[in-house]
Design an enzyme around this catalytic site. Structure first.
Site, PDB file in Angstrom:
ATOM      1  N   GLY A  14       0.816  -1.207   0.000  1.00 19.67           N
ATOM      2  CA  GLY A  14       0.000   0.000   0.000  1.00 19.67           C
ATOM      3  C   GLY A  14       0.847   1.253   0.000  1.00 19.67           C
ATOM      4  N   ASP A 140       0.440   1.764   9.321  1.00 17.96           N
ATOM      5  CA  ASP A 140      -0.002   1.059  10.527  1.00 17.96           C
ATOM      6  C   ASP A 140       1.073   1.020  11.609  1.00 17.96           C
ATOM      7  OD1 ASP A 140      -2.405   0.562   9.307  1.00 17.96           O
ATOM      8  OD2 ASP A 140      -2.022  -1.556   8.902  1.00 17.96           O
ATOM      9  N   ARG A 175     -24.433  13.977  19.968  1.00 11.84           N
ATOM     10  CA  ARG A 175     -24.320  12.666  19.326  1.00 11.84           C
ATOM     11  C   ARG A 175     -23.120  11.882  19.844  1.00 11.84           C
ATOM     12  NH1 ARG A 175     -25.028  14.648  13.069  1.00 11.84           N
ATOM     13  NH2 ARG A 175     -27.300  14.633  12.975  1.00 11.84           N
ATOM     14  N   GLU A 235      -9.769  -0.657  12.286  1.00  6.72           N
ATOM     15  CA  GLU A 235     -10.529  -1.543  11.409  1.00  6.72           C
ATOM     16  C   GLU A 235     -10.424  -3.014  11.797  1.00  6.72           C
ATOM     17  OE1 GLU A 235      -8.983  -1.458   7.403  1.00  6.72           O
ATOM     18  OE2 GLU A 235      -6.912  -1.412   8.110  1.00  6.72           O
TER      19      GLU A 235
END
Length: 360
Positions: A14, A140, A175, A235
């Site tokens: 990536g 990451d 919220r 994720e």
């Protein structure tokens, strides 16, 4: 071993902010050492046939320091050791053709810039006799042996800015905002951006979470008068007793595509708390854009060190950041491992002491 006078450079995996800064540093350092650089396009795929490489000198890398992405491209079809390729000599392993092309192109060594998968492939080629040096790349920040990888700081900076922006709408509408960030197996981005952005809950792959504990933390904030909350989710985070959320499989490289955990956490918190809850997925926005000054400097130091190791014949190594120095690590000590957030990591413990929940 004869001196290196022709050096190949490629980028794999990536994209990450700072790739071009590494390329620039390698090319300029090599040029000033009398070494010609050949830029190889699209990772190891550029070593399949002639015409997928070009000579890079100072002129060709002028102005790329600040650019995201990679001027060499980073698409490849997978691990060369797993795939066959059809040639005029018949079917042979893709890896054999790569080795043949390395020699046909007159290369003496490679600088391979990539993440854990690319570095693992590089190590296989080194074992097969290709002299090379690795440069660790991943937003990451999960490659062992180096304190930081370039691209991580830029990703954290972007994610923090996004969380800051979401604070305003969360507070205005009372919220809960759930922000999903990258981090397949390690929660470094979620932890750093979550703490820097003032998140109230941070969910990372290293700590399976209990949604009830997260919901109770948000209800406690309501009781204390704070009518909104920010939840940051990597994720690869997953609930206690569960598994990571998958979107599908990317068949070209057989890699599981993670995603959807932010939406699941959002739905669960809405149900548990009764509050209006929204989710935002930052996705590939974290990969793009201009690298921060920290990442530009780190990438530049990595590139310069890589050429130094090539000149010294220190092949089969990876450059690494061991503050304040850039050092060499043996690839064999790096590949096949993941640098996870330790449970006793000081920033994680500090966040907990300030009331941030990790759902454990």
């Amino acid at each position: 071993m004869p001196p290196v006078t022709r050096l190949g450079i490629l980028t794999g995996g990536g994209d990450a902010p700072g790739l071009n800064a590494v390329i620039r540093a390698v090319v300029k350092s090599a040029f000033n050492s009398g070494i010609e650089c050949l830029g190889i396009e699209d990772s190891f795929d550029g070593l399949l046939e002639p015409g997928r490489s070009r000579v890079l000198g100072p002129r060709e890398v002028t102005g790329i320091l600040r650019l995201g992405g990679t001027i060499l491209g980073t698409i490849n079809r997978g691990n060369p050791y797993d795939l066959p390729i059809s040639t005029s000599d018949g079917i042979k392993p893709y890896s054999e053709r790569v080795i043949e092309m390395f020699h046909e192109m007159g290369l003496h060594a490679l600088v391979v810039i990539g993440g854990d998968g690319t570095l693992a492939i590089a190590h296989q080629f080194f074992q097969a006799g290709i002299p090379l040096v690795g440069v660790p790349k991943t937003i990451d920040n999960d490659i062992v042996g180096t304190t930081n990888c370039f691209g991580f700081d830029t990703a954290v900076d972007f994610a923090t800015d996004a969380i800051d922006r979401l604070h305003t709408t969360a507070e205005a509408h009372h919220r809960v905002m759930v922000v999903e960030v990258m981090g397949r197996y390690a929660g470094w981005i979620a932890l750093y951006a979550g703490v820097a952005g003032g998140a109230d809950a941070i969910l990372i792959p290293e700590i399976p979470f209990d949604l009830a504990i997260v919901a109770e933390r948000l209800r406690e904030r309501d009781r204390l008068g704070a009518k909104f909350s920010i939840v940051v989710v990597a994720e690869g985070a997953f609930p206690r007793g569960g598994t990571p959320s998958l979107l599908d499989r990317e068949r070209h490289d057989r890699v599981e595509r993670l995603g959807g955990i932010g939406a699941l956490v959002c739905e669960g918190l809405a149900r548990e708390t009764g509050k209006e809850t929204r989710s935002v997925v930052l996705g590939h926005l974290q990969r793009g854009g201009t690298p921060t000054s920290f990442d530009r400097l780190l990438a530049t130091r990595f590139g310069g060190k890589a050429v130094e190791l090539v000149r010294c014949g220190a092949f089969g190594t990876m450059v690494a950041f061991a503050p304040p120095d850039i050092i060499a690590r043996p690839l064999k000590d790096v590949v096949g491992k993941t640098k996870n957030v330790p449970r006793d990591f000081d920033l994680l413990q500090t966040a907990k002491s300030m009331g941030v929940t990790f759902g454990d």
